[in-house]
Motif scaffolding. Sequence first.
Motif, mmCIF file in Angstrom:
data_model
loop_
_atom_site.group_PDB
_atom_site.id
_atom_site.type_symbol
_atom_site.label_atom_id
_atom_site.label_comp_id
_atom_site.label_asym_id
_atom_site.label_seq_id
_atom_site.Cartn_x
_atom_site.Cartn_y
_atom_site.Cartn_z
ATOM 1 N N LEU A 180 45.539 46.568 55.685
ATOM 2 C CA LEU A 180 45.642 47.341 54.458
ATOM 3 C C LEU A 180 46.849 46.866 53.678
ATOM 4 C CD1 LEU A 180 44.580 49.659 52.729
ATOM 5 C CD2 LEU A 180 46.050 51.208 54.019
ATOM 6 N N GLY A 181 46.638 46.107 52.619
ATOM 7 C CA GLY A 181 47.730 45.584 51.817
ATOM 8 C C GLY A 181 48.458 46.703 51.108
ATOM 9 N N ALA A 182 49.727 46.439 50.753
ATOM 10 C CA ALA A 182 50.555 47.459 50.124
ATOM 11 C C ALA A 182 50.034 47.854 48.751
ATOM 12 C CB ALA A 182 51.994 46.967 50.021
ATOM 13 N N ASN A 183 49.291 46.962 48.100
ATOM 14 C CA ASN A 183 48.734 47.318 46.795
ATOM 15 C C ASN A 183 47.210 47.241 46.806
ATOM 16 O OD1 ASN A 183 48.536 44.553 46.980
ATOM 17 N ND2 ASN A 183 48.989 44.174 44.830
ATOM 18 N N THR A 184 46.628 47.547 47.959
ATOM 19 C CA THR A 184 45.183 47.504 48.087
ATOM 20 C C THR A 184 44.517 48.503 47.147
ATOM 21 O OG1 THR A 184 45.377 46.898 50.408
ATOM 22 C CG2 THR A 184 43.268 47.786 49.694
ATOM 23 N N VAL A 185 43.519 48.039 46.416
ATOM 24 C CA VAL A 185 42.743 48.921 45.548
ATOM 25 C C VAL A 185 41.534 49.422 46.330
ATOM 26 C CG1 VAL A 185 41.431 49.087 43.424
ATOM 27 C CG2 VAL A 185 43.485 47.681 43.490
ATOM 28 N N GLU A 191 39.252 46.014 32.625
ATOM 29 C CA GLU A 191 39.259 44.575 32.829
ATOM 30 C C GLU A 191 40.427 44.203 33.745
ATOM 31 O OE1 GLU A 191 39.173 42.631 29.018
ATOM 32 O OE2 GLU A 191 37.500 43.861 28.298
ATOM 33 N N LEU A 192 40.526 44.929 34.834
ATOM 34 C CA LEU A 192 41.639 44.817 35.766
ATOM 35 C C LEU A 192 41.616 43.482 36.503
ATOM 36 C CD1 LEU A 192 43.993 46.624 36.830
ATOM 37 C CD2 LEU A 192 42.456 47.308 38.674
ATOM 38 N N THR A 193 42.730 42.776 36.489
ATOM 39 C CA THR A 193 42.871 41.535 37.230
ATOM 40 C C THR A 193 43.541 41.835 38.571
ATOM 41 O OG1 THR A 193 45.056 41.029 36.318
ATOM 42 C CG2 THR A 193 43.119 40.279 35.059
ATOM 43 N N PRO A 194 43.419 40.936 39.539
ATOM 44 C CA PRO A 194 44.006 41.193 40.862
ATOM 45 C C PRO A 194 45.509 41.457 40.839
ATOM 46 C CG PRO A 194 42.459 39.368 40.978
ATOM 47 C CD PRO A 194 42.607 39.694 39.528
ATOM 48 N N LYS A 195 46.206 40.875 39.870
ATOM 49 C CA LYS A 195 47.660 41.026 39.819
ATOM 50 C C LYS A 195 48.106 42.197 38.934
ATOM 51 C CE LYS A 195 48.771 36.169 40.698
ATOM 52 N NZ LYS A 195 49.499 34.968 40.211
ATOM 53 N N GLN A 196 47.157 42.851 38.293
ATOM 54 C CA GLN A 196 47.501 43.869 37.311
ATOM 55 C C GLN A 196 47.826 45.209 37.958
ATOM 56 O OE1 GLN A 196 44.679 44.173 34.142
ATOM 57 N NE2 GLN A 196 45.759 45.824 33.101
ATOM 58 N N ILE A 197 48.794 45.886 37.396
ATOM 59 C CA ILE A 197 49.220 47.204 37.856
ATOM 60 C C ILE A 197 48.559 48.283 36.998
ATOM 61 C CG2 ILE A 197 51.213 48.769 37.933
ATOM 62 C CD1 ILE A 197 52.915 46.319 38.646
ATOM 63 N N VAL A 198 48.153 49.372 37.639
ATOM 64 C CA VAL A 198 47.694 50.554 36.914
ATOM 65 C C VAL A 198 48.754 51.628 37.139
ATOM 66 C CG1 VAL A 198 45.799 52.151 36.507
ATOM 67 C CG2 VAL A 198 45.335 49.897 37.481
ATOM 68 N N THR A 240 37.697 47.773 25.488
ATOM 69 C CA THR A 240 37.891 47.890 26.939
ATOM 70 C C THR A 240 39.065 47.034 27.390
ATOM 71 O OG1 THR A 240 36.322 46.078 27.344
ATOM 72 C CG2 THR A 240 35.448 48.327 27.396
ATOM 73 N N ASP A 241 39.767 46.433 26.424
ATOM 74 C CA ASP A 241 40.819 45.474 26.760
ATOM 75 C C ASP A 241 42.221 46.052 26.682
ATOM 76 O OD1 ASP A 241 40.733 45.756 23.979
ATOM 77 O OD2 ASP A 241 41.488 43.729 23.647
ATOM 78 N N MET A 242 42.361 47.344 26.378
ATOM 79 C CA MET A 242 43.690 47.938 26.451
ATOM 80 C C MET A 242 44.035 48.061 27.935
ATOM 81 S SD MET A 242 43.690 50.704 23.293
ATOM 82 C CE MET A 242 42.105 51.489 23.653
ATOM 83 N N TRP A 243 45.087 47.383 28.354
ATOM 84 C CA TRP A 243 45.329 47.148 29.778
ATOM 85 C C TRP A 243 45.320 48.432 30.595
ATOM 86 C CZ3 TRP A 243 49.412 49.412 32.277
ATOM 87 C CH2 TRP A 243 50.433 49.928 31.476
ATOM 88 N N TRP A 244 45.825 49.523 30.002
ATOM 89 C CA TRP A 244 45.948 50.758 30.760
ATOM 90 C C TRP A 244 44.590 51.397 31.051
ATOM 91 C CZ3 TRP A 244 43.766 54.748 28.160
ATOM 92 C CH2 TRP A 244 43.700 54.658 26.760
#
Length: 638
Positions: A19-24, A228-235, A220-224
């Motif tokens: 279980l990674g520390a930032n697992t989605v 369109e979440l990328t693997p490195k993106q934070i929510v 749908t491109d406003m990051w928050w």
Amino acid sequence: MKKIINLITLLIISIPTLLGANTVREKDIITGRFKETDIKSSLLSNQQWVPYPAYTDRAGWQKLTAPFYDNIIAQGEKYLDYQWQVVKATDYLAYERNGSRVIMEKPMNENAVALSNLFFAELAEGKGRFLDQIINGVWYFSEMSTWSLSAHVPAYQSTKRSLPQTGTHVVDLMAGDMGSFLSWIHYFFQAEMDKVNPEIAARLKDNIQARVIDPYMTRTDMWWQAFELTPKQIVNNWNPWCNFNVLTSILLIEDNPEQKIAGIYKTMRSVDKYINYMKADGACDEGPSYWGHAAAKLYDYLEILALATGNKVNLFDQPMIKDMGEYISQSYIGGDNWVVNFADASAKYSGEPLLIYRYGTAVKSTEMQSFAKYLWDAKSTKLSFSRDAFRSLENLRTIHEIDGATAALPSNPYKWYPETEFLYIREKGFFLGAKGGFNNESHNHNDLGNFILYLDEQPVFIDAGVGTYNKKTFSPQRYDIWTMQSAYHNVPQINGIDQEDGGQFRTKNTKFDAKKGVFQTDIAGAYPKEAQVNSWIRTYTAKNRSLQITDQFEINNPSKPNVITFMLAEEPRLENGKILLNNNKHTMTYDSKTFDASVEVLNQDDNRLSSVWGEKIYRLRLTAKATPSKGKYSFTIK
């Protein structure tokens, strides 16, 4: 620590390596339970869900505002002659010219403060005395090029500049706040504004539609939004905060039934992305001062969703939502409102007692209700109003409920967040916070293995926090700022190398032995390959109001001395093998044959930092005299 021994049967709680520390984790607890058809069948029509009196219900407003009436009117009267400030083009340009956000934000915030005080004064009095100034404020905001902040507009404009671009509207925190707030103004005062001139309310409604609802529905491109979440993106907190504001605007402004249903459900899908991203243990990696716009904004979102659907769409029975709420009470240390402040959070947080109480009531948390009453009893100003109209209105509606609560702080001897890798240990007059994790958390600092220690409710070993936001704060130059660097946290510099930022830099084999009061984590993975560190196992052992820190390490071909850094709230006094702390009240011992000790004074010329710590904080550096490839360091604090 005797309480720990008596209460705990599980000896060691560790992090599963898979279980990674930032697992989605795809949970979709909102849309997994409720579909668009559920919204269609349960949504109350014609704003029947609004739990506040209509503007014309004078008896209702008299009853609601009676205990605070004089103060509300007095605050509104301050702005009867207010001169609305123009946010100039050069105010926006300041962000790209010198990195300042404040120049643009200050006049806009002051205008919003004026309008909110006028808004509540007119609701309370109901004589139309404040209405012309409310109209002036509405007209002013309708005339602005954008409601977004100068720091936020470049990302969504083709020019990539900070000056608002014609025809481009995006929802950032400020645009969302203003859309939500102005929607309430339209709801309560449309008829009154129409008596003056129908153009006022019509223009206001068109602006809310164009600046908030339409961008949300078409993009749908406003990051928050996290669509369109990328693997490195934070929510992070932007998601529930902005979605709450959009949902409010849709509920109060959107007339098309199909568009309203579609918009509501789109916010549900977006908020699910936030919940999916958050750790199941409920910790807020952004810290307590962001909790009010992270977990607490999620609460606001879920509360208004439940209200609008006649309580048919209700998520407050979910354990994770309760855990996210109780994070705020668990993170409170005491004294002068000290809290655990990893990442960008401030070390002081006085909280919003009525908000915490309502959240606690919704999730059936006696802990939160008691904590809220503890904060409430300590507050001199019981009620204030802001552009967050929903919270302010809810405070008025629920203020008497808190009187029945019993004030208390959490009494559990420890709190362990296994996914986020946060640990709190509390005894009488002793509070330890320590962390593992990874170096790509929201509002991240390079701080793996960091700790804070408060003795007698006073800070001893600290996390400085963050200074006033500027252009660098959320840019590729973020880690040029000293407060973000591991060299200014309570962690080692290994072989001359500091920790590095990025999701790949993380701890491993993190575990907490509750019976022994031992927290252990290997922080070698927080450092780049140049450090040539195979392992660096940091262990914190808390027992009988003392703390032992050990660092056991293995380094390939060490060439530079290791430096162990400690950040201190007060000036220490150095003796041979001993550090006297907080005016000689406490002592840290170390091996003087192994280390040379030095102290650096850090003057705090940033108001955001000096308001917490005063004019100075201190950096203690223990520099190793030798460069062994293997070894063990030990430090004891009593």
